[in-house]
Motif scaffolding. Structure first.
Motif, PDB file in Angstrom:
ATOM      1  N   ALA A 159     -14.140  -1.237   5.060  1.00 23.56           N
ATOM      2  CA  ALA A 159     -14.204  -2.688   5.251  1.00 23.56           C
ATOM      3  C   ALA A 159     -13.193  -3.415   4.360  1.00 23.56           C
ATOM      4  O   ALA A 159     -12.733  -4.504   4.714  1.00 23.56           O
ATOM      5  CB  ALA A 159     -15.615  -3.186   4.961  1.00 23.56           C
ATOM      6  N   ARG A 204      -9.565  -2.915   6.218  1.00 21.36           N
ATOM      7  CA  ARG A 204      -9.513  -3.013   7.677  1.00 21.36           C
ATOM      8  C   ARG A 204      -8.472  -4.028   8.153  1.00 21.36           C
ATOM      9  O   ARG A 204      -7.804  -3.818   9.165  1.00 21.36           O
ATOM     10  CB  ARG A 204     -10.895  -3.379   8.224  1.00 21.36           C
ATOM     11  CG  ARG A 204     -10.979  -3.338   9.734  1.00 21.36           C
ATOM     12  CD  ARG A 204     -12.408  -3.451  10.226  1.00 21.36           C
ATOM     13  NE  ARG A 204     -13.119  -2.198   9.902  1.00 21.36           N
ATOM     14  CZ  ARG A 204     -14.293  -2.148   9.271  1.00 21.36           C
ATOM     15  NH1 ARG A 204     -14.916  -3.246   8.931  1.00 21.36           N
ATOM     16  NH2 ARG A 204     -14.862  -0.995   9.016  1.00 21.36           N
ATOM     17  N   ALA A 259     -17.877   3.600   4.699  1.00 21.98           N
ATOM     18  CA  ALA A 259     -17.912   2.331   5.433  1.00 21.98           C
ATOM     19  C   ALA A 259     -17.615   1.170   4.489  1.00 21.98           C
ATOM     20  O   ALA A 259     -16.926   0.216   4.871  1.00 21.98           O
ATOM     21  CB  ALA A 259     -19.260   2.148   6.116  1.00 21.98           C
ATOM     22  N   ASP A 260     -18.118   1.242   3.271  1.00 19.90           N
ATOM     23  CA  ASP A 260     -17.843   0.202   2.281  1.00 19.90           C
ATOM     24  C   ASP A 260     -16.340   0.112   1.991  1.00 19.90           C
ATOM     25  O   ASP A 260     -15.771  -0.981   1.909  1.00 19.90           O
ATOM     26  CB  ASP A 260     -18.588   0.476   0.975  1.00 19.90           C
ATOM     27  CG  ASP A 260     -20.101   0.461   1.122  1.00 19.90           C
ATOM     28  OD1 ASP A 260     -20.604  -0.162   2.079  1.00 19.90           O
ATOM     29  OD2 ASP A 260     -20.775   1.084   0.266  1.00 19.90           O
ATOM     30  N   ASP A 275     -18.839   7.567   8.198  1.00 16.07           N
ATOM     31  CA  ASP A 275     -18.846   6.294   7.475  1.00 16.07           C
ATOM     32  C   ASP A 275     -20.017   6.179   6.503  1.00 16.07           C
ATOM     33  O   ASP A 275     -19.959   5.408   5.554  1.00 16.07           O
ATOM     34  CB  ASP A 275     -18.888   5.120   8.458  1.00 16.07           C
ATOM     35  CG  ASP A 275     -17.539   4.885   9.104  1.00 16.07           C
ATOM     36  OD1 ASP A 275     -16.528   5.381   8.564  1.00 16.07           O
ATOM     37  OD2 ASP A 275     -17.501   4.202  10.144  1.00 16.07           O
TER      38      ASP A 275
END
Length: 137
Positions: A54, A57, A50-51, A6
């Protein structure tokens, strides 16, 4: 910076894949235009996986159901069966009228049979809609 997946930096291809997912979600009605606009801006500004994660999700992925080819005939074969039945009906009418006249009349069934057959062979069968109610305005 950590070496977890991530925390890894994203590429332009990664951003484009997420942007495509967001566009599909707005097409399915899962996101509003305002939401997709905000998320697209964030997707193209994303630095890590990870950005990007999100941003998608809360969007469920569409479920595709595979149809069994052996259970139902394809629409194309149904079209050809209709053509064959109609062609035989027209030839039968022509044969009956020729017998009643006592000689072979002009073979008029060739026109509708050939025109319909050529349209089936070329794929000009419409857009696949079978009911008026399936159209949305």
């Amino acid at each position: 910076m950590s070496s977890t997946p991530d925390a890894m930096r994203v590429s332009d291809d990664d951003r484009d894949r997420v942007a495509a997912t967001l566009r599909e979600a707005v097409g399915r009605g899962q996101l509003s235009l305002t939401e997709v606009d905000d998320r697209l801006r964030a997707a193209y500004a994303a630095v890590t996986h990870a950005d990007l994660a999100a941003l998608t999700r809360d969007i469920p992925q569409p479920v595709t159901v595979a149809r069994s080819a052996s259970r139902a005939p394809s629409q194309g074969s149904a079209d050809w069966r209709s053509w064959l039945g109609f062609s035989l009906l027209l030839v039968g009418i022509w044969a009956a009228t020729s017998l009643a006249a006592g000689h072979a009349l002009f073979f008029w069934p060739a026109f509708p049979v050939v025109i319909w057959g050529l349209s089936l062979a070329s794929g000009l069968t419409g857009h696949g809609c079978r009911t008026v109610g399936s159209h949305r305005s």
